[in-house]
Design a protein around this motif. Structure first.
Motif, PDB file in Angstrom:
ATOM      1  N   ALA A  72     -38.116 -35.608  15.923  1.00 53.70           N
ATOM      2  CA  ALA A  72     -37.346 -36.757  15.438  1.00 53.70           C
ATOM      3  C   ALA A  72     -35.930 -36.384  14.997  1.00 53.70           C
ATOM      4  O   ALA A  72     -35.119 -37.263  14.704  1.00 53.70           O
ATOM      5  CB  ALA A  72     -38.085 -37.414  14.267  1.00 53.70           C
ATOM      6  N   THR A  73     -35.614 -35.098  14.969  1.00 56.71           N
ATOM      7  CA  THR A  73     -34.287 -34.652  14.540  1.00 56.71           C
ATOM      8  C   THR A  73     -33.250 -35.032  15.597  1.00 56.71           C
ATOM      9  O   THR A  73     -33.426 -34.734  16.768  1.00 56.71           O
ATOM     10  CB  THR A  73     -34.270 -33.121  14.335  1.00 56.71           C
ATOM     11  OG1 THR A  73     -35.296 -32.768  13.408  1.00 56.71           O
ATOM     12  CG2 THR A  73     -32.926 -32.645  13.811  1.00 56.71           C
ATOM     13  N   PRO A  74     -32.151 -35.683  15.185  1.00 61.13           N
ATOM     14  CA  PRO A  74     -31.121 -36.045  16.163  1.00 61.13           C
ATOM     15  C   PRO A  74     -30.461 -34.803  16.774  1.00 61.13           C
ATOM     16  O   PRO A  74     -30.348 -33.763  16.128  1.00 61.13           O
ATOM     17  CB  PRO A  74     -30.090 -36.826  15.344  1.00 61.13           C
ATOM     18  CG  PRO A  74     -30.758 -37.170  14.065  1.00 61.13           C
ATOM     19  CD  PRO A  74     -31.824 -36.156  13.844  1.00 61.13           C
ATOM     20  N   LEU A  75     -30.021 -34.931  17.994  1.00 67.55           N
ATOM     21  CA  LEU A  75     -29.345 -33.840  18.695  1.00 67.55           C
ATOM     22  C   LEU A  75     -28.077 -33.409  17.963  1.00 67.55           C
ATOM     23  O   LEU A  75     -27.668 -32.254  18.028  1.00 67.55           O
ATOM     24  CB  LEU A  75     -29.008 -34.294  20.127  1.00 67.55           C
ATOM     25  CG  LEU A  75     -28.551 -33.258  21.115  1.00 67.55           C
ATOM     26  CD1 LEU A  75     -29.590 -32.161  21.289  1.00 67.55           C
ATOM     27  CD2 LEU A  75     -28.251 -33.912  22.453  1.00 67.55           C
ATOM     28  N   CYS A  76     -27.468 -34.318  17.208  1.00 65.39           N
ATOM     29  CA  CYS A  76     -26.211 -34.025  16.507  1.00 65.39           C
ATOM     30  C   CYS A  76     -26.446 -33.459  15.099  1.00 65.39           C
ATOM     31  O   CYS A  76     -25.545 -33.466  14.274  1.00 65.39           O
ATOM     32  CB  CYS A  76     -25.350 -35.282  16.432  1.00 65.39           C
ATOM     33  SG  CYS A  76     -26.144 -36.628  15.541  1.00 65.39           S
ATOM     34  N   ALA A  77     -27.633 -32.945  14.840  1.00 66.30           N
ATOM     35  CA  ALA A  77     -27.945 -32.413  13.514  1.00 66.30           C
ATOM     36  C   ALA A  77     -27.660 -30.918  13.434  1.00 66.30           C
ATOM     37  O   ALA A  77     -27.633 -30.216  14.441  1.00 66.30           O
ATOM     38  CB  ALA A  77     -29.413 -32.685  13.177  1.00 66.30           C
ATOM     39  N   PHE A  78     -27.432 -30.467  12.209  1.00 71.63           N
ATOM     40  CA  PHE A  78     -27.312 -29.034  11.962  1.00 71.63           C
ATOM     41  C   PHE A  78     -27.863 -28.750  10.570  1.00 71.63           C
ATOM     42  O   PHE A  78     -27.945 -29.632   9.723  1.00 71.63           O
ATOM     43  CB  PHE A  78     -25.871 -28.533  12.110  1.00 71.63           C
ATOM     44  CG  PHE A  78     -24.916 -29.063  11.070  1.00 71.63           C
ATOM     45  CD1 PHE A  78     -24.610 -28.313   9.941  1.00 71.63           C
ATOM     46  CD2 PHE A  78     -24.308 -30.297  11.224  1.00 71.63           C
ATOM     47  CE1 PHE A  78     -23.723 -28.787   8.983  1.00 71.63           C
ATOM     48  CE2 PHE A  78     -23.416 -30.783  10.276  1.00 71.63           C
ATOM     49  CZ  PHE A  78     -23.128 -30.025   9.150  1.00 71.63           C
ATOM     50  N   LYS A  79     -28.250 -27.509  10.373  1.00 69.87           N
ATOM     51  CA  LYS A  79     -28.850 -27.111   9.104  1.00 69.87           C
ATOM     52  C   LYS A  79     -27.940 -26.116   8.423  1.00 69.87           C
ATOM     53  O   LYS A  79     -27.488 -25.141   9.022  1.00 69.87           O
ATOM     54  CB  LYS A  79     -30.223 -26.495   9.355  1.00 69.87           C
ATOM     55  CG  LYS A  79     -31.052 -26.282   8.116  1.00 69.87           C
ATOM     56  CD  LYS A  79     -32.447 -25.817   8.509  1.00 69.87           C
ATOM     57  CE  LYS A  79     -33.361 -25.748   7.321  1.00 69.87           C
ATOM     58  NZ  LYS A  79     -34.707 -25.280   7.730  1.00 69.87           N
ATOM     59  N   GLU A  80     -27.663 -26.375   7.156  1.00 72.21           N
ATOM     60  CA  GLU A  80     -26.864 -25.468   6.344  1.00 72.21           C
ATOM     61  C   GLU A  80     -27.714 -25.105   5.135  1.00 72.21           C
ATOM     62  O   GLU A  80     -28.015 -25.976   4.312  1.00 72.21           O
ATOM     63  CB  GLU A  80     -25.560 -26.150   5.928  1.00 72.21           C
ATOM     64  CG  GLU A  80     -24.547 -25.214   5.342  1.00 72.21           C
ATOM     65  CD  GLU A  80     -23.209 -25.891   5.185  1.00 72.21           C
ATOM     66  OE1 GLU A  80     -22.847 -26.205   4.041  1.00 72.21           O
ATOM     67  OE2 GLU A  80     -22.544 -26.116   6.208  1.00 72.21           O
TER      68      GLU A  80
END
Length: 98
Positions: A72-80
């Motif tokens: 379900a995570t959008p393709l435009c996501a990132f993790k910091e």
């Protein structure tokens, strides 16, 4: 959706190298600033090892998988750190103005 010779690839179980060899990518935009909901865009592999839309999308999927994203995570996501963020148009505009 990534495809290899017309076959849909499971983004969460297909090996990374197979994802990177995909021949097509179909993106579904659920919401956009222009209010065209549900717009679908197709991209073809360019044949370039890195400058190809299908390789770039596959690399992002691999990055998301490596950092514990869910389907379900959008393709435009990132993790910091331990927090997930979604890239917004405001973020992109701010970066372009720097």
């Amino acid at each position: 959706v990534l495809l290899c010779n017309g076959n849909n690839l499971d983004l969460w179980s297909t090996p990374e190298e197979t994802l990177r060899r995909s021949t097509d990518a179909h993106l579904n935009f659920s919401d956009q600033k222009n209010h065209h909901r549900g717009e679908k865009v197709g991209q073809k592999a360019s044949g370039h090892p890195t400058a190809s839309p299908t390789v770039a999308i596959a690399d992002q999927v691999c990055h998301l998988r490596a950092h514990g994203a869910t389907p379900a995570t959008p393709l435009c996501a990132f993790k910091e750190g331990t927090t997930w963020f979604v890239v917004t148009s405001t973020m992109i505009t701010a970066l372009l103005r720097e």
